[in-house]
Write a protein that holds these residues in place. Structure first.
Motif, PDB file in Angstrom:
ATOM      1  N   LEU A 891       0.886  -1.231  -0.043  1.00 38.48           N
ATOM      2  CA  LEU A 891      -0.131   0.108  -0.066  1.00 38.48           C
ATOM      3  C   LEU A 891       0.803   1.355  -0.002  1.00 38.48           C
ATOM      4  N   ALA A 892       2.114   1.283   0.668  1.00 41.71           N
ATOM      5  CA  ALA A 892       2.802   2.196   0.590  1.00 41.71           C
ATOM      6  C   ALA A 892       3.657   2.765  -0.693  1.00 41.71           C
ATOM      7  N   ARG A 893       4.007   1.511  -1.355  1.00 44.68           N
ATOM      8  CA  ARG A 893       4.438   1.823  -2.345  1.00 44.68           C
ATOM      9  C   ARG A 893       3.383   2.493  -3.508  1.00 44.68           C
ATOM     10  N   ILE A 894       2.104   2.019  -3.571  1.00 39.76           N
ATOM     11  CA  ILE A 894       1.320   2.332  -4.200  1.00 39.76           C
ATOM     12  C   ILE A 894       1.063   4.065  -4.186  1.00 39.76           C
ATOM     13  N   ARG A 895       1.109   4.213  -2.874  1.00 38.45           N
ATOM     14  CA  ARG A 895       0.431   5.510  -2.752  1.00 38.45           C
ATOM     15  C   ARG A 895       1.522   6.573  -2.918  1.00 38.45           C
ATOM     16  N   ALA A 896       2.903   6.193  -2.977  1.00 34.63           N
ATOM     17  CA  ALA A 896       3.963   6.951  -3.302  1.00 34.63           C
ATOM     18  C   ALA A 896       4.165   6.790  -5.014  1.00 34.63           C
ATOM     19  N   HIS A 897       3.460   5.983  -5.530  1.00 33.41           N
ATOM     20  CA  HIS A 897       3.725   6.136  -7.063  1.00 33.41           C
ATOM     21  C   HIS A 897       3.143   7.327  -7.743  1.00 33.41           C
ATOM     22  N   GLY A 898       3.762   7.860  -8.755  1.00 32.83           N
ATOM     23  CA  GLY A 898       3.379   9.024  -9.401  1.00 32.83           C
ATOM     24  C   GLY A 898       2.186   9.021 -10.267  1.00 32.83           C
ATOM     25  N   SER A 899       1.535   7.584 -10.691  1.00 33.15           N
ATOM     26  CA  SER A 899       0.405   7.373 -11.362  1.00 33.15           C
ATOM     27  C   SER A 899      -0.627   6.507 -10.766  1.00 33.15           C
ATOM     28  N   TRP A 900      -0.168   5.546  -9.801  1.00 34.23           N
ATOM     29  CA  TRP A 900      -1.290   4.666  -9.391  1.00 34.23           C
ATOM     30  C   TRP A 900      -1.606   5.096  -7.836  1.00 34.23           C
ATOM     31  N   TYR A 901      -1.113   6.393  -7.440  1.00 33.48           N
ATOM     32  CA  TYR A 901      -1.510   6.637  -5.866  1.00 33.48           C
ATOM     33  C   TYR A 901      -2.835   6.405  -5.677  1.00 33.48           C
ATOM     34  N   GLY A 902      -3.983   6.890  -6.585  1.00 33.65           N
ATOM     35  CA  GLY A 902      -5.342   6.980  -6.414  1.00 33.65           C
ATOM     36  C   GLY A 902      -6.069   5.610  -6.596  1.00 33.65           C
ATOM     37  N   LEU A 903      -5.260   4.415  -6.724  1.00 30.17           N
ATOM     38  CA  LEU A 903      -5.929   3.191  -6.759  1.00 30.17           C
ATOM     39  C   LEU A 903      -6.739   2.684  -5.701  1.00 30.17           C
ATOM     40  N   PRO A 904      -8.010   2.672  -5.680  1.00 37.29           N
ATOM     41  CA  PRO A 904      -8.972   2.292  -4.811  1.00 37.29           C
ATOM     42  C   PRO A 904      -8.301   1.133  -4.049  1.00 37.29           C
ATOM     43  N   THR A 905      -8.068   0.902  -2.766  1.00 42.52           N
ATOM     44  CA  THR A 905      -7.594  -0.298  -2.202  1.00 42.52           C
ATOM     45  C   THR A 905      -8.430  -0.711  -1.031  1.00 42.52           C
ATOM     46  N   ALA A 920      -3.262   0.785   8.841  1.00 42.31           N
ATOM     47  CA  ALA A 920      -3.784   0.622   7.077  1.00 42.31           C
ATOM     48  C   ALA A 920      -4.284   2.160   6.692  1.00 42.31           C
ATOM     49  N   GLN A 921      -5.195   2.767   7.814  1.00 42.58           N
ATOM     50  CA  GLN A 921      -5.880   3.927   7.109  1.00 42.58           C
ATOM     51  C   GLN A 921      -4.836   5.059   6.859  1.00 42.58           C
ATOM     52  N   SER A 922      -3.761   4.971   7.918  1.00 37.74           N
ATOM     53  CA  SER A 922      -2.664   6.184   7.842  1.00 37.74           C
ATOM     54  C   SER A 922      -1.989   5.907   6.570  1.00 37.74           C
ATOM     55  N   LEU A 923      -2.034   4.833   6.075  1.00 38.94           N
ATOM     56  CA  LEU A 923      -0.968   4.710   4.513  1.00 38.94           C
ATOM     57  C   LEU A 923      -2.138   4.675   3.639  1.00 38.94           C
ATOM     58  N   GLY A 924      -3.195   5.114   3.811  1.00 33.48           N
ATOM     59  CA  GLY A 924      -4.288   5.491   2.650  1.00 33.48           C
ATOM     60  C   GLY A 924      -5.141   4.464   2.188  1.00 33.48           C
ATOM     61  N   ALA A 925      -5.223   3.450   3.120  1.00 33.12           N
ATOM     62  CA  ALA A 925      -6.528   2.474   2.475  1.00 33.12           C
ATOM     63  C   ALA A 925      -8.085   3.080   2.664  1.00 33.12           C
ATOM     64  N   ASN A 926      -8.741   2.671   1.643  1.00 36.60           N
ATOM     65  CA  ASN A 926      -9.930   3.247   1.495  1.00 36.60           C
ATOM     66  C   ASN A 926     -11.011   2.617   2.402  1.00 36.60           C
ATOM     67  N   ARG A 927     -10.945   1.266   2.583  1.00 39.78           N
ATOM     68  CA  ARG A 927     -11.725   0.481   3.326  1.00 39.78           C
ATOM     69  C   ARG A 927     -11.055  -0.533   3.972  1.00 39.78           C
ATOM     70  N   ASP A 944     -19.307   0.672  -4.314  1.00 40.76           N
ATOM     71  CA  ASP A 944     -19.096   2.071  -3.814  1.00 40.76           C
ATOM     72  C   ASP A 944     -17.929   2.725  -4.298  1.00 40.76           C
ATOM     73  N   LEU A 945     -17.087   2.150  -3.925  1.00 45.08           N
ATOM     74  CA  LEU A 945     -15.706   2.651  -4.424  1.00 45.08           C
ATOM     75  C   LEU A 945     -15.373   3.044  -5.833  1.00 45.08           C
TER      76      LEU A 945
END
Length: 951
Positions: A891-905, A920-927, A944-945
């Protein structure tokens, strides 16, 4: 008559006076004090009277504005400046006073900012007031304990001059006389007379009565001696006594005592006048056991002790020579640096001409070699003509010709003379070539020495305005400690690159931007201690401040290990403020663009405004001030890992090692330290590599030379890199004219990963002067400036970290396909689950619901699938506990990527505790869902996502 005013009128008058002080007077006085602090930090002497007036005005204005806390702080600051002006602060006390003054001005600034922004009258730090009061008391105690020194003390400036004269000028005279004595040079009497005159001049110039008296006392004895054997012992004794008296005088001067009160320094108090005589007036005989004359080395470090026995002891070190300081205006320093750069450019031009001269000499040598057979033929022809029978000439017939035949006497004609002249000319040409070759070699040697001298001069000029980064960075340590107390947090400042030399002027201008970044790091980035414990973080947070040099830039970073920047909060705030349109979804924005929104004016994601930050007036100031320095500021963040701000500033003049690369007819320069590897093109792409059709190197290339293609990928040290022609990575509408396949591949250090580019050839690798562009027109970030060649040609210098490979950004057609997949086609869901049963169960549920499913055994496989699909995945469902790469790291890698940071997770795990959920929520998990999950709940969450992301 009633002269009393209405309380409302009095309140209005007081408020008007307060606003006038806060908005007009206080900023002006504060600027004066800050400029004085900068001068003191730089070792310069400021206008103490102006500084005291500014502090006094702040104290009085704060009293009128009814701000007692500010007044209580300004009063001891005024006393501190007054003590500095009177010369009461000496030695190590200056460093303490400078720290107190700096901390006081920082607190003063914070009090004024809080009063201006929020109307709050805060109290200064009691520990600071106590430290100021204690320091003032210490100065008074020292002044009381030494009343004589206060009445007869010498000004600090004069003390420096006297010390310089005694340790430098007088010592030079002593050493010159010692050399004269050791080498037994003639005219000893004249040398001693010159020495006495120089000492007398020093004593009269600096009012050194002990030195004048000593010279007056010894002069008659010197004049009475006529033989050199009598002069030498007197001269040696004089040298010893002068050094001893000088050391005692300097020691008294260091203790701030009056040297005139010491009888040991005043020879007038002695009964005898000449050196070598005792108080009784008798001279020591050769047979007496008097102390032998000291050698010059020992005399320089020895103090005479009366009534004691001479014992071999370690001689105390001589007083250190204080370096002389010279103030030079910044404009003159910049002019000197520019002139040195022009000299280096001129040297490059001379070096080019020397190479041309050498080439001409080699060409002339080849011509001489080619003419050598002709010369031999001419010699043969000459010899043959001399033996031929020539008819007698009508005019000037030699009478002796008839007496000898052809074998007995050679006969010469005009042709013989021409051939002989031709042969002599060829010999002269060969000799001239040898002379040119010698001149060329000598010129090359001289140019090499000139270049070494220029490099040394360049280093001296550039380093004269540089200071170690540590001196500047340590200023923020007390500031961070005060912020810790105010925010009730614990953090530590780590400094790296302490010895990196940075321009002092640039550092002073970075004071405000870095202060804002430090405030934001602690106030917004660092979590509260209880929150850090829940995230398994240590209570002591880390804030890193570092400096390094990269090619033509100095890079300053400030990073924290806090919560990071919440990109969703940034996106929502941008929508609220109208910075983004309503139809723009978060996934459509590049991550870099979303992060740069925090630099917009008055932009803040803080829920509440504090007295430290949160008003949204800091980050835009940071970017503005950095841009005024022709620099750039970048930000990167990882949820729950922290945020890093990187400030890059160009060097005003830099001697840079660059690689000159040929692209068609265009020459470009690349800093050598950014080149990771150089490979032949055929070796780089490999003989057996799968050919991937790519764009042609230039338009029309196939029409000229057939279907030559450039590979789009290569393998380098186990990594698959995209490979493109260098020109294609530059945003120009037309490409360079190239008529052949590239020959060289450069692996460059990109912004986040290595970058492979193809070029025609490497022309050269040189150290050249890099001149940055001015602000007349907007300059692309990938251009660092121009490298100046010896021909005068300006070669653009490219920074590879600003180049982006084609494969680094998704293809527009793929973007369009992705948009269709989210709107009309089947969405793709990536599953990262190490349990085979759970993974198959999820795959069946999602496939039955109509989704395209990509199952993965762990986080590492899921990351590779994302790379293969270039992020063309609509949603991720991941477990936490997996081998190789767990769900948190994925999750941390995805949120730090330039293009995939917004991938619903969606995090689907059996760990349902608060600590894992919060992590998980601090790392950017949506649910966050717990196992086992009901299929209906999972499908509803996915729907929903996907609906939100599509909007």
């Amino acid at each position: 008559m009633n002269y009393s005013l209405d309380p409302n009128v009095l309140a209005a008058i007081a408020e008007e006076a307060r606003q006038c002080f806060l908005e007009e007077d206080a900023p002006m006085y504060l600027q004066v004090l800050q400029e004085g602090l900068q001068q003191l930090t730089a070792g310069q002497s400021p206008d103490y009277q102006g500084l005291m007036r500014a502090a006094h005005s702040v104290k009085g204005g704060a009293g009128v504005a009814q701000m007692p806390g500010l007044s209580r702080l300004a009063h001891p600051l005024e006393d501190l400046l007054e003590a500095w002006n009177e010369g009461k602060i000496q030695g190590n006390q200056q460093e303490t006073a400078l720290g107190l003054l700096q901390e006081g001005l920082e607190t003063l600034t914070e009090l004024l900012e809080s009063a201006q922004a929020q109307g709050m009258d805060l109290e200064p730090d009691p520990q600071l007031l106590t430290a100021l009061t204690s320091f003032k008391g210490q100065l008074r105690q020292e002044e009381t304990s030494a009343p004589e020194a206060s009445s007869t003390s010498v000004s600090p400036g004069k003390v420096r001059l006297i010390r310089q004269a005694l340790t430098s000028d007088l010592e030079a005279c002593l050493q010159t006389l010692e050399e004269h004595l050791q080498e037994q040079r003639p005219n000893l009497h004249e040398a001693i007379a010159l020495f006495l005159d120089e000492c007398l001049l020093l004593g009269e110039a600096y009012s050194l009565e002990w030195l004048v008296a000593k010279i007056d006392a010894v002069s008659p004895a010197i004049d009475d001696c006529t033989h050199p054997d009598e002069l030498r012992p007197l001269a040696k004794q004089l040298i010893t006594e002068l050094r001893s008296q000088r050391d005692r005088y300097l020691a008294k001067l260091d203790r701030n005592l009056d040297p005139k009160l010491d009888p040991n320094l005043n020879p007038k108090l002695d009964q005898g006048g000449s050196p070598g005589k005792s108080q009784g007036g008798s001279s020591p005989s050769p047979g007496t056991t008097s102390e032998p004359p000291q050698t010059p080395e020992k005399a320089a470090n020895t103090t005479n002790i009366e009534n004691t026995t001479s014992v071999p002891t370690k001689a105390p070190s001589s007083p250190s020579l204080r370096q002389q300081q010279l103030r030079i205006p910044l404009e003159r320093m910049e002019l000197m640096g520019s002139l040195v750069g022009e000299l280096i450019v001129s040297h490059e031009r001379l070096t080019l001409q020397q190479r041309q001269l050498k080439q001409a000499s080699q060409t002339l040598r080849r011509i001489v070699q080619q003419v050598k057979p002709v010369r031999d033929d001419v010699q043969t022809l000459y010899d043959r003509l001399s033996t031929l029978d020539h008819p007698p000439q009508a005019d000037g017939v030699n009478e002796e010709a008839g007496e000898f035949d052809l074998l007995e006497l050679d006969r010469y004609t005009a042709l013989h003379s021409s051939l002989q002249t031709f042969e002599e000319l060829i010999a002269q040409v060969q000799e001239t070539r040898l002379d040119i070759d010698i001149v060329s070699r000598e010129l090359a040697q001289d140019l090499g020495q000139v270049r070494r001298d220029l490099d040394h001069l360049y280093d001296e000029v550039t380093t004269s305005r540089l200071v170690p980064f540590k001196i500047f960075a340590e200023r923020f340590i007390p500031q961070l400690e005060r912020l810790n107390r105010r925010c009730d947090k614990t953090s530590r400042l780590e400094i790296s690159g302490e010895n990196v030399l940075v321009d002092r002027i640039v550092l002073e201008q970075l004071q405000t931007p870095l202060t804002h970044l430090l405030n934001n790091a602690l106030d917004h980035g660092i979590e509260a201690p209880e929150e850090r414990r829940l995230l398994s973080k240590p209570d002591l947070a880390q804030i890193h401040l570092g400096a390094r040099t990269e090619g033509s830039e100095v890079v300053i970073t400030i990073a924290d290990d806090g919560r990071g920047i919440n990109l969703e909060s940034v996106y929502r705030k941008a929508l609220e403020r109208g910075v983004l349109g309503d139809g723009v979804s978060m996934s459509q924005l590049p991550r870099e663009m979303l992060l740069n929104l925090i630099f917009e004016p008055s932009f803040s994601t803080a829920d509440a405004v504090s007295d430290i930050s949160g008003r949204g007036v800091g980050m835009d100031v940071v970017r503005t001030q950095v841009q005024q320095l022709r620099g750039s500021v970048e930000v990167d963040t990882v949820p729950s890992k922290g945020t890093t701000f990187t400030i890059r500033l160009p060097l005003s003049l830099n001697l840079l090692s660059v690689l000159l690369c040929q692209i068609g007819q265009q020459l470009v320069a690349i800093p050598s330290d950014t080149v990771l590897d150089v490979l032949p093109y055929d070796d780089a792409v490999g003989m057996g590599q799968l050919f991937v059709p790519g764009e042609r190197l230039t338009p029309g290339l196939g029409a000229m030379n057939g279907p030559e293609e450039v590979e789009q990928s290569m393998t380098w040290r186990g990594q698959v890199l995209s490979l493109s022609p260098l020109w294609d990575l530059l945003p120009y509408p037309t490409a360079a004219t190239v008529s052949h396949r590239p020959r060289v591949v450069l692996v460059l250090r990109g912004a986040t990963e290595p970058l492979a580019v193809a070029i025609d050839r490497i022309a050269d690798e040189r150290q050249l002067i890099l001149k940055p562009f001015d602000d007349t027109v907007a300059i692309p970030p990938y251009l660092a400036g121009c490298a100046i060649l010896g021909t005068g040609e300006a070669v653009p210098t490219i920074l590879p970290r600003f180049l982006k490979a084609k494969l680094a950004s998704p293809d527009p057609q793929l973007q369009e396909t992705r948009g269709l997949s989210r709107g009309t086609e089947v969405p793709t869901i990536l599953i990262a689950e190490d349990s085979t049963g759970a993974r198959r169960s999820l795959e069946r549920i999602l496939s039955s619901a109509g989704f395209a499913v990509v199952p993965c055994r762990d986080g590492q496989e899921a990351w590779k699938k994302l790379e293969q699909r270039q992020g063309q995945v609509d949603l991720l469902v991941t477990d936490i506990e997996m081998p190789i790469l767990n769900g948190f790291d994925l999750l941390a890698r995805i949120r730090a990527h330039g293009s995939w940071y917004g991938l619903p997770t969606i995090v689907l795990t059996s760990r349902t505790g608060d600590r894992h959920r919060q992590k998980a929520q601090s790392l950017g998990a949506n649910r966050y869902l717990g196992k086992p999950v009901a299929p209906a709940e999972l499908l509803a969450t996915i729907e929903d996502l996907l609906t939100v992301d599509h909007r």
